[in-house]
Write a protein that holds these residues in place. Structure first.
Motif, PDB file in Angstrom:
ATOM      1  N   ASP A  80       0.815  -1.226   0.000  1.00 28.83           N
ATOM      2  CA  ASP A  80       0.000   0.000   0.000  1.00 28.83           C
ATOM      3  C   ASP A  80       0.841   1.266   0.000  1.00 28.83           C
ATOM      4  O   ASP A  80       0.439   2.287   0.562  1.00 28.83           O
ATOM      5  CB  ASP A  80      -0.948   0.014   1.211  1.00 28.83           C
ATOM      6  N   ILE A  81       2.016   1.195  -0.620  1.00 30.74           N
ATOM      7  CA  ILE A  81       2.865   2.380  -0.800  1.00 30.74           C
ATOM      8  C   ILE A  81       3.022   2.588  -2.304  1.00 30.74           C
ATOM      9  O   ILE A  81       3.771   1.866  -2.968  1.00 30.74           O
ATOM     10  CB  ILE A  81       4.247   2.213  -0.140  1.00 30.74           C
ATOM     11  N   THR A  82       2.275   3.531  -2.830  1.00 29.81           N
ATOM     12  CA  THR A  82       2.284   3.776  -4.268  1.00 29.81           C
ATOM     13  C   THR A  82       2.860   5.158  -4.541  1.00 29.81           C
ATOM     14  O   THR A  82       2.384   6.160  -3.999  1.00 29.81           O
ATOM     15  CB  THR A  82       0.873   3.696  -4.849  1.00 29.81           C
ATOM     16  N   LEU A  83       3.913   5.191  -5.344  1.00 30.71           N
ATOM     17  CA  LEU A  83       4.575   6.432  -5.720  1.00 30.71           C
ATOM     18  C   LEU A  83       4.422   6.652  -7.222  1.00 30.71           C
ATOM     19  O   LEU A  83       4.312   5.689  -7.990  1.00 30.71           O
ATOM     20  CB  LEU A  83       6.064   6.383  -5.362  1.00 30.71           C
ATOM     21  N   SER A  84       4.435   7.904  -7.617  1.00 31.62           N
ATOM     22  CA  SER A  84       4.395   8.208  -9.053  1.00 31.62           C
ATOM     23  C   SER A  84       5.699   7.769  -9.706  1.00 31.62           C
ATOM     24  O   SER A  84       6.720   7.575  -9.028  1.00 31.62           O
ATOM     25  CB  SER A  84       4.193   9.707  -9.264  1.00 31.62           C
ATOM     26  N   SER A  85       5.652   7.613 -11.016  1.00 30.43           N
ATOM     27  CA  SER A  85       6.854   7.173 -11.735  1.00 30.43           C
ATOM     28  C   SER A  85       8.041   8.125 -11.532  1.00 30.43           C
ATOM     29  O   SER A  85       9.152   7.664 -11.259  1.00 30.43           O
ATOM     30  CB  SER A  85       6.541   7.030 -13.227  1.00 30.43           C
ATOM     31  N   PRO A  86       7.861   9.455 -11.650  1.00 33.75           N
ATOM     32  CA  PRO A  86       9.004  10.345 -11.393  1.00 33.75           C
ATOM     33  C   PRO A  86       9.532  10.238  -9.970  1.00 33.75           C
ATOM     34  O   PRO A  86      10.750  10.283  -9.753  1.00 33.75           O
ATOM     35  CB  PRO A  86       8.427  11.738 -11.672  1.00 33.75           C
ATOM     36  N   LYS A 156      23.381   9.168 -17.008  1.00 32.61           N
ATOM     37  CA  LYS A 156      23.268   8.064 -17.971  1.00 32.61           C
ATOM     38  C   LYS A 156      22.277   7.004 -17.487  1.00 32.61           C
ATOM     39  O   LYS A 156      21.491   6.470 -18.270  1.00 32.61           O
ATOM     40  CB  LYS A 156      24.648   7.453 -18.209  1.00 32.61           C
ATOM     41  N   ASP A 157      22.317   6.716 -16.175  1.00 30.19           N
ATOM     42  CA  ASP A 157      21.415   5.700 -15.648  1.00 30.19           C
ATOM     43  C   ASP A 157      19.963   6.162 -15.622  1.00 30.19           C
ATOM     44  O   ASP A 157      19.050   5.337 -15.516  1.00 30.19           O
ATOM     45  CB  ASP A 157      21.841   5.299 -14.225  1.00 30.19           C
ATOM     46  N   SER A 158      19.735   7.471 -15.693  1.00 35.41           N
ATOM     47  CA  SER A 158      18.357   7.959 -15.713  1.00 35.41           C
ATOM     48  C   SER A 158      17.594   7.447 -16.931  1.00 35.41           C
ATOM     49  O   SER A 158      16.358   7.446 -16.934  1.00 35.41           O
ATOM     50  CB  SER A 158      18.333   9.489 -15.690  1.00 35.41           C
ATOM     51  N   ALA A 159      18.305   6.996 -17.960  1.00 33.55           N
ATOM     52  CA  ALA A 159      17.638   6.437 -19.136  1.00 33.55           C
ATOM     53  C   ALA A 159      16.840   5.187 -18.790  1.00 33.55           C
ATOM     54  O   ALA A 159      15.868   4.850 -19.485  1.00 33.55           O
ATOM     55  CB  ALA A 159      18.675   6.118 -20.220  1.00 33.55           C
ATOM     56  N   LEU A 160      17.213   4.509 -17.690  1.00 34.45           N
ATOM     57  CA  LEU A 160      16.479   3.313 -17.285  1.00 34.45           C
ATOM     58  C   LEU A 160      15.065   3.636 -16.812  1.00 34.45           C
ATOM     59  O   LEU A 160      14.213   2.751 -16.763  1.00 34.45           O
ATOM     60  CB  LEU A 160      17.244   2.590 -16.162  1.00 34.45           C
ATOM     61  N   LEU A 161      14.833   4.885 -16.456  1.00 30.35           N
ATOM     62  CA  LEU A 161      13.515   5.254 -15.939  1.00 30.35           C
ATOM     63  C   LEU A 161      12.435   5.189 -17.015  1.00 30.35           C
ATOM     64  O   LEU A 161      11.244   5.204 -16.694  1.00 30.35           O
ATOM     65  CB  LEU A 161      13.562   6.659 -15.334  1.00 30.35           C
ATOM     66  N   SER A 162      12.844   5.103 -18.269  1.00 34.72           N
ATOM     67  CA  SER A 162      11.845   5.006 -19.338  1.00 34.72           C
ATOM     68  C   SER A 162      11.052   3.713 -19.234  1.00 34.72           C
ATOM     69  O   SER A 162       9.920   3.636 -19.728  1.00 34.72           O
ATOM     70  CB  SER A 162      12.532   5.081 -20.709  1.00 34.72           C
ATOM     71  N   ILE A 163      11.602   2.691 -18.571  1.00 36.99           N
ATOM     72  CA  ILE A 163      10.906   1.401 -18.485  1.00 36.99           C
ATOM     73  C   ILE A 163       9.710   1.471 -17.543  1.00 36.99           C
ATOM     74  O   ILE A 163       8.847   0.596 -17.583  1.00 36.99           O
ATOM     75  CB  ILE A 163      11.858   0.282 -18.022  1.00 36.99           C
ATOM     76  N   ILE A 164       9.648   2.504 -16.679  1.00 42.23           N
ATOM     77  CA  ILE A 164       8.474   2.670 -15.815  1.00 42.23           C
ATOM     78  C   ILE A 164       7.669   3.890 -16.279  1.00 42.23           C
ATOM     79  O   ILE A 164       6.965   4.516 -15.495  1.00 42.23           O
ATOM     80  CB  ILE A 164       8.855   2.781 -14.335  1.00 42.23           C
ATOM     81  N   VAL A 166       8.471   6.913 -17.144  1.00 40.27           N
ATOM     82  CA  VAL A 166       8.850   8.288 -16.841  1.00 40.27           C
ATOM     83  C   VAL A 166       9.138   8.961 -18.176  1.00 40.27           C
ATOM     84  O   VAL A 166       9.944   8.476 -18.965  1.00 40.27           O
ATOM     85  CB  VAL A 166      10.091   8.351 -15.937  1.00 40.27           C
ATOM     86  N   GLN A 167       8.493  10.067 -18.429  1.00 37.69           N
ATOM     87  CA  GLN A 167       8.563  10.678 -19.757  1.00 37.69           C
ATOM     88  C   GLN A 167       9.824  11.534 -19.906  1.00 37.69           C
ATOM     89  O   GLN A 167       9.761  12.735 -20.151  1.00 37.69           O
ATOM     90  CB  GLN A 167       7.295  11.487 -20.015  1.00 37.69           C
ATOM     91  N   GLU A 168      10.966  10.856 -19.750  1.00 35.32           N
ATOM     92  CA  GLU A 168      12.259  11.540 -19.876  1.00 35.32           C
ATOM     93  C   GLU A 168      12.799  11.355 -21.299  1.00 35.32           C
ATOM     94  O   GLU A 168      12.057  11.019 -22.216  1.00 35.32           O
ATOM     95  CB  GLU A 168      13.234  11.057 -18.802  1.00 35.32           C
ATOM     96  N   PHE A 169      14.103  11.552 -21.454  1.00 41.23           N
ATOM     97  CA  PHE A 169      14.706  11.631 -22.782  1.00 41.23           C
ATOM     98  C   PHE A 169      14.550  10.335 -23.572  1.00 41.23           C
ATOM     99  O   PHE A 169      14.139  10.349 -24.743  1.00 41.23           O
ATOM    100  CB  PHE A 169      16.180  12.004 -22.625  1.00 41.23           C
ATOM    101  N   MET A 170      14.882   9.200 -22.959  1.00 39.12           N
ATOM    102  CA  MET A 170      14.785   7.935 -23.677  1.00 39.12           C
ATOM    103  C   MET A 170      13.341   7.554 -23.971  1.00 39.12           C
ATOM    104  O   MET A 170      13.046   6.954 -25.016  1.00 39.12           O
ATOM    105  CB  MET A 170      15.466   6.822 -22.869  1.00 39.12           C
ATOM    106  N   TYR A 171      12.433   7.900 -23.073  1.00 40.44           N
ATOM    107  CA  TYR A 171      11.019   7.640 -23.328  1.00 40.44           C
ATOM    108  C   TYR A 171      10.557   8.441 -24.545  1.00 40.44           C
ATOM    109  O   TYR A 171       9.842   7.920 -25.411  1.00 40.44           O
ATOM    110  CB  TYR A 171      10.201   8.016 -22.094  1.00 40.44           C
ATOM    111  N   ALA A 172      10.972   9.717 -24.597  1.00 41.18           N
ATOM    112  CA  ALA A 172      10.628  10.554 -25.747  1.00 41.18           C
ATOM    113  C   ALA A 172      11.247   9.994 -27.031  1.00 41.18           C
ATOM    114  O   ALA A 172      10.633  10.057 -28.108  1.00 41.18           O
ATOM    115  CB  ALA A 172      11.103  11.983 -25.512  1.00 41.18           C
TER     116      ALA A 172
END
Length: 221
Positions: A80-86, A156-164, A166-172
């Motif tokens: 019951d701990i839900t956080l937004s993707s960012p 560089k590792d922030s690119a992994l956030l696209s898999i959840i 997160v509308q960052e650079f790699m997601y775009a």
């Protein structure tokens, strides 16, 4: 080379890059704050807290960042701990990089001669005042290079956030590829942007380090 695909995708890629910069800035500040706090605690904490910090560091350093992201994004909701993707992205990067930063800061602090600590104690400075006014100003130049290396790794590792999602650079970039069917052009553009961004950070850090260590070169000349 499909230049039209690149030009068409630039607005969405730019928005993704802005999100990446915002996320990385917040994560970098949080990881620096938590890492520095950990470093101070590792030097002064009780055995109980030391064991907890070493356990946390060992677990974090032994896991891939992708696993940390999955744990926060998929496992926490089971409790019951839900956080937004960012928020998950920032928390994952902070938890992952803080132990590395703690080791850098601790090593720099321990490299300072003990005589300076004793002199500050004689002058009546508190431990916080000693850290703020004496220790960190002297050790920051030698911490700067490894810290910048960690920050570049964080970006560089922030690119992994696209898999959840997160509308960052790699997601775009993935969205742009699905619209233009030009993966080569889009990924080359993304790679160039990452390279330019990290190169700029590295060059800026080198200039700051040269400025901060100018007095040392004057003493040795």
């Amino acid at each position: 080379m499909d230049w039209q695909a690149i030009i068409t995708s630039l607005p969405s890629l730019g928005e993704g890059l802005v999100v990446t910069l915002q996320l990385c800035l917040v994560a970098a500040l949080c990881s620096l704050l938590w890492g520095t706090t950990m470093a101070v605690l590792l030097l002064r904490a009780s055995p109980f807290w030391l064991r907890l910090l070493h356990l946390y560091s060992g677990l974090t350093l032994g896991l891939p960042l992708l696993v940390v992201i999955y744990l926060l994004y998929f496992v926490l909701p089971e409790y019951d701990i839900t956080l937004s993707s960012p928020a998950v992205g920032i928390l994952a990067l902070t938890l992952y990089y803080a132990p590395y930063i703690a080791q850098v800061v601790r090593a720099a602090i321990e490299s300072l001669p003990k005589g300076q600590w004793e002199a500050c104690r004689v002058l009546g400075l508190s431990r916080f005042e000693t850290l703020r006014d004496v220790v960190l100003p002297q050790t920051f130049p030698q911490m700067l290079s490894p810290l910048v290396g960690l920050m570049i790794g964080l970006i560089k590792d922030s690119a992994l956030l696209s898999i959840i999602s997160v509308q960052e650079f790699m997601y775009a970039a993935k969205q742009a590829i699905s619209d233009t069917y030009a993966p080569l052009e889009i990924y080359l553009t993304v790679a160039l942007c990452y390279w330019l961004l990290n190169s700029m950070i590295d060059q800026l850090a080198m200039k700051i380090e040269l400025r901060l260590t100018r007095y040392r070169r004057g003493m040795t000349s």
